[in-house]
Design a protein around this motif. Structure first.
Motif, mmCIF file in Angstrom:
data_model
loop_
_atom_site.group_PDB
_atom_site.id
_atom_site.type_symbol
_atom_site.label_atom_id
_atom_site.label_comp_id
_atom_site.label_asym_id
_atom_site.label_seq_id
_atom_site.Cartn_x
_atom_site.Cartn_y
_atom_site.Cartn_z
ATOM 1 N N ALA A 129 -13.035 14.724 -10.857
ATOM 2 C CA ALA A 129 -11.915 15.005 -9.960
ATOM 3 C C ALA A 129 -12.424 15.219 -8.541
ATOM 4 O O ALA A 129 -13.456 15.848 -8.322
ATOM 5 C CB ALA A 129 -11.162 16.241 -10.435
ATOM 6 N N SER A 130 -11.682 14.701 -7.578
ATOM 7 C CA SER A 130 -11.981 14.936 -6.172
ATOM 8 C C SER A 130 -10.665 14.840 -5.409
ATOM 9 O O SER A 130 -9.590 14.976 -6.009
ATOM 10 C CB SER A 130 -13.017 13.926 -5.654
ATOM 11 N N GLU A 131 -10.736 14.620 -4.091
ATOM 12 C CA GLU A 131 -9.510 14.476 -3.320
ATOM 13 C C GLU A 131 -9.775 13.761 -2.006
ATOM 14 O O GLU A 131 -10.895 13.776 -1.483
ATOM 15 C CB GLU A 131 -8.864 15.836 -3.048
ATOM 16 N N LEU A 132 -8.727 13.128 -1.497
ATOM 17 C CA LEU A 132 -8.718 12.680 -0.113
ATOM 18 C C LEU A 132 -8.396 13.897 0.741
ATOM 19 O O LEU A 132 -7.514 14.681 0.392
ATOM 20 C CB LEU A 132 -7.665 11.594 0.099
ATOM 21 N N PRO A 133 -9.092 14.080 1.862
ATOM 22 C CA PRO A 133 -8.968 15.344 2.593
ATOM 23 C C PRO A 133 -7.657 15.468 3.358
ATOM 24 O O PRO A 133 -7.061 14.481 3.792
ATOM 25 C CB PRO A 133 -10.153 15.293 3.559
ATOM 26 N N ALA A 134 -7.237 16.715 3.536
ATOM 27 C CA ALA A 134 -6.120 17.020 4.428
ATOM 28 C C ALA A 134 -6.632 17.084 5.860
ATOM 29 O O ALA A 134 -7.811 17.319 6.105
ATOM 30 C CB ALA A 134 -5.495 18.352 4.036
ATOM 31 N N GLY A 135 -5.714 16.878 6.806
ATOM 32 C CA GLY A 135 -6.080 17.007 8.207
ATOM 33 C C GLY A 135 -5.687 15.788 9.008
ATOM 34 O O GLY A 135 -4.870 14.969 8.578
ATOM 35 N N GLU A 136 -6.290 15.651 10.169
ATOM 36 C CA GLU A 136 -5.961 14.544 11.059
ATOM 37 C C GLU A 136 -6.883 13.364 10.781
ATOM 38 O O GLU A 136 -8.105 13.517 10.685
ATOM 39 C CB GLU A 136 -6.095 14.972 12.517
ATOM 40 N N ILE A 137 -6.275 12.196 10.637
ATOM 41 C CA ILE A 137 -7.038 10.986 10.365
ATOM 42 C C ILE A 137 -6.554 9.861 11.274
ATOM 43 O O ILE A 137 -5.443 9.904 11.807
ATOM 44 C CB ILE A 137 -6.912 10.535 8.892
ATOM 45 N N ALA A 138 -7.398 8.871 11.433
ATOM 46 C CA ALA A 138 -7.018 7.617 12.082
ATOM 47 C C ALA A 138 -6.973 6.537 11.011
ATOM 48 O O ALA A 138 -7.773 6.554 10.061
ATOM 49 C CB ALA A 138 -8.019 7.245 13.167
ATOM 50 N N VAL A 139 -6.031 5.601 11.146
ATOM 51 C CA VAL A 139 -5.890 4.531 10.166
ATOM 52 C C VAL A 139 -5.652 3.207 10.880
ATOM 53 O O VAL A 139 -5.124 3.157 11.996
ATOM 54 C CB VAL A 139 -4.727 4.802 9.177
ATOM 55 N N ILE A 140 -6.050 2.137 10.220
ATOM 56 C CA ILE A 140 -5.792 0.778 10.690
ATOM 57 C C ILE A 140 -5.970 -0.152 9.495
ATOM 58 O O ILE A 140 -6.596 0.229 8.497
ATOM 59 C CB ILE A 140 -6.749 0.395 11.847
ATOM 60 N N SER A 141 -5.418 -1.341 9.553
ATOM 61 C CA SER A 141 -5.602 -2.324 8.484
ATOM 62 C C SER A 141 -6.535 -3.432 8.942
ATOM 63 O O SER A 141 -6.490 -3.856 10.101
ATOM 64 C CB SER A 141 -4.263 -2.943 8.064
ATOM 65 N N HIS A 142 -7.357 -3.885 8.024
ATOM 66 C CA HIS A 142 -8.176 -5.081 8.232
ATOM 67 C C HIS A 142 -7.676 -6.147 7.268
ATOM 68 O O HIS A 142 -7.568 -5.894 6.060
ATOM 69 C CB HIS A 142 -9.647 -4.781 7.957
ATOM 70 N N VAL A 143 -7.355 -7.309 7.783
ATOM 71 C CA VAL A 143 -6.960 -8.437 6.943
ATOM 72 C C VAL A 143 -8.032 -9.504 7.089
ATOM 73 O O VAL A 143 -8.218 -10.073 8.173
ATOM 74 C CB VAL A 143 -5.575 -8.984 7.330
ATOM 75 N N GLY A 144 -8.747 -9.754 6.010
ATOM 76 C CA GLY A 144 -9.841 -10.706 6.057
ATOM 77 C C GLY A 144 -10.855 -10.410 4.972
ATOM 78 O O GLY A 144 -10.691 -9.499 4.154
ATOM 79 N N SER A 145 -11.913 -11.165 4.976
ATOM 80 C CA SER A 145 -12.949 -11.064 3.954
ATOM 81 C C SER A 145 -13.619 -9.697 3.968
ATOM 82 O O SER A 145 -13.771 -9.063 5.016
ATOM 83 C CB SER A 145 -13.998 -12.154 4.196
ATOM 84 N N TYR A 146 -14.060 -9.261 2.787
ATOM 85 C CA TYR A 146 -14.855 -8.038 2.713
ATOM 86 C C TYR A 146 -16.133 -8.165 3.541
ATOM 87 O O TYR A 146 -16.670 -7.158 4.019
ATOM 88 C CB TYR A 146 -15.220 -7.731 1.265
ATOM 89 N N ASP A 147 -16.630 -9.375 3.704
ATOM 90 C CA ASP A 147 -17.844 -9.575 4.499
ATOM 91 C C ASP A 147 -17.649 -9.157 5.953
ATOM 92 O O ASP A 147 -18.630 -8.909 6.661
ATOM 93 C CB ASP A 147 -18.277 -11.044 4.452
ATOM 94 N N ASP A 148 -16.396 -9.089 6.407
ATOM 95 C CA ASP A 148 -16.114 -8.735 7.796
ATOM 96 C C ASP A 148 -15.797 -7.256 7.978
ATOM 97 O O ASP A 148 -15.443 -6.827 9.080
ATOM 98 C CB ASP A 148 -14.928 -9.559 8.313
ATOM 99 N N LEU A 149 -15.934 -6.466 6.916
ATOM 100 C CA LEU A 149 -15.588 -5.050 7.033
ATOM 101 C C LEU A 149 -16.538 -4.301 7.966
ATOM 102 O O LEU A 149 -16.118 -3.369 8.662
ATOM 103 C CB LEU A 149 -15.573 -4.391 5.650
ATOM 104 N N GLY A 150 -17.813 -4.687 7.989
ATOM 105 C CA GLY A 150 -18.753 -4.015 8.890
ATOM 106 C C GLY A 150 -18.321 -4.099 10.341
ATOM 107 O O GLY A 150 -18.175 -3.064 11.022
ATOM 108 N N PRO A 151 -18.082 -5.307 10.866
ATOM 109 C CA PRO A 151 -17.578 -5.406 12.241
ATOM 110 C C PRO A 151 -16.226 -4.724 12.433
ATOM 111 O O PRO A 151 -15.963 -4.147 13.495
ATOM 112 C CB PRO A 151 -17.473 -6.918 12.465
ATOM 113 N N ALA A 152 -15.360 -4.776 11.413
ATOM 114 C CA ALA A 152 -14.054 -4.122 11.532
ATOM 115 C C ALA A 152 -14.221 -2.617 11.709
ATOM 116 O O ALA A 152 -13.535 -1.990 12.527
ATOM 117 C CB ALA A 152 -13.200 -4.424 10.304
ATOM 118 N N TRP A 153 -15.139 -2.035 10.955
ATOM 119 C CA TRP A 153 -15.395 -0.605 11.105
ATOM 120 C C TRP A 153 -15.957 -0.292 12.487
ATOM 121 O O TRP A 153 -15.607 0.719 13.099
ATOM 122 C CB TRP A 153 -16.358 -0.118 10.021
#
Length: 203
Positions: A129-153
């Motif tokens: 068991a664990s959890e996603l944390p409470a608090g302030e977060i930033a979010v965005i979507s990436h649409v594309g290959s998993y190979d492009d996640l590094g540059p997206a981050w």
């Protein structure tokens, strides 16, 4: 990186967090086009926790967790409340990059309420068991290959600075699109989440 992962063409960056959508941690049917700030509650999760994983070995870890370990949890009654996630609790960058992370699913109720106290193990790994944390977060979507996640981050972290905040830990990915052998990788949607802090938090 897909253009949906950049807010540079969508006006000024947000300066105040909003409430999350009602289905959080799911963010809705449409990709998040441009960075958003949210103030969110904690969300229970069922995960496999792994530490000190070289980036070059991540694919094998994901295959083990999703292909062998978590199916045992489903057999025991696990009911995910959203797409699979990978939450990074630590990351050491450099030529020998390693990460600590939790791989699993968000839940509507704590793990023990769904599957009881009996340990769920397979392939030398245990569901905990664990959890996603409470608090302030930033979010965005990436649409594309998993190979492009590094540059997206990389782009996402830069955009967080434009909100007057600094990225922190943890950060996580939600794999909204379920991949299949015959799909176009360019259509994969991954939502990126990052805990953020303000200058006041440092005081």
């Amino acid at each position: 990186m897909s253009s949906s992962s950049s807010s540079s063409s969508h006006g000024q960056a947000p300066t105040a967090p909003a409430d999350p959508p009602s289905g959080y941690p799911a963010l809705g049917a449409d990709p998040i086009d441009g960075i958003r700030l949210l103030r969110v509650p904690a969300v229970p999760t069922a995960v496999v926790r792994v530490t000190g994983v070289p980036m070059s070995e991540l694919t094998g870890v994901f295959d083990s967790v999703f292909g062998t370990v978590l199916p045992r949890a489903f057999e025991a009654g696990l009911a995910p409340a959203g797409p699979p996630i990978a939450l990074y609790t630590d990351a050491v960058e450099g030529p020998d990059s390693v990460v600590d992370l939790e791989i699993g699913f968000p839940l509507r109720a704590p793990l023990a309420e769904q599957v009881g106290a009996e340990p769920i193990e397979a392939d030398g790994r245990r569901v905990v068991a664990s959890e996603l944390p409470a608090g302030e977060i930033a979010v965005i979507s990436h649409v594309g290959s998993y190979d492009d996640l590094g540059p997206a981050w990389g782009d996402f972290m830069g955009e967080i600075a434009g909100t007057g905040r600094a990225p922190g830990l943890p950060f996580w990915e939600s794999y909204v699109t379920e991949p299949s052998p015959d799909m176009d990788p360019a259509t994969l949607r991954t939502d990126l989440f990052c805990a953020v802090r303000t200058p006041d938090d440092e005081a």
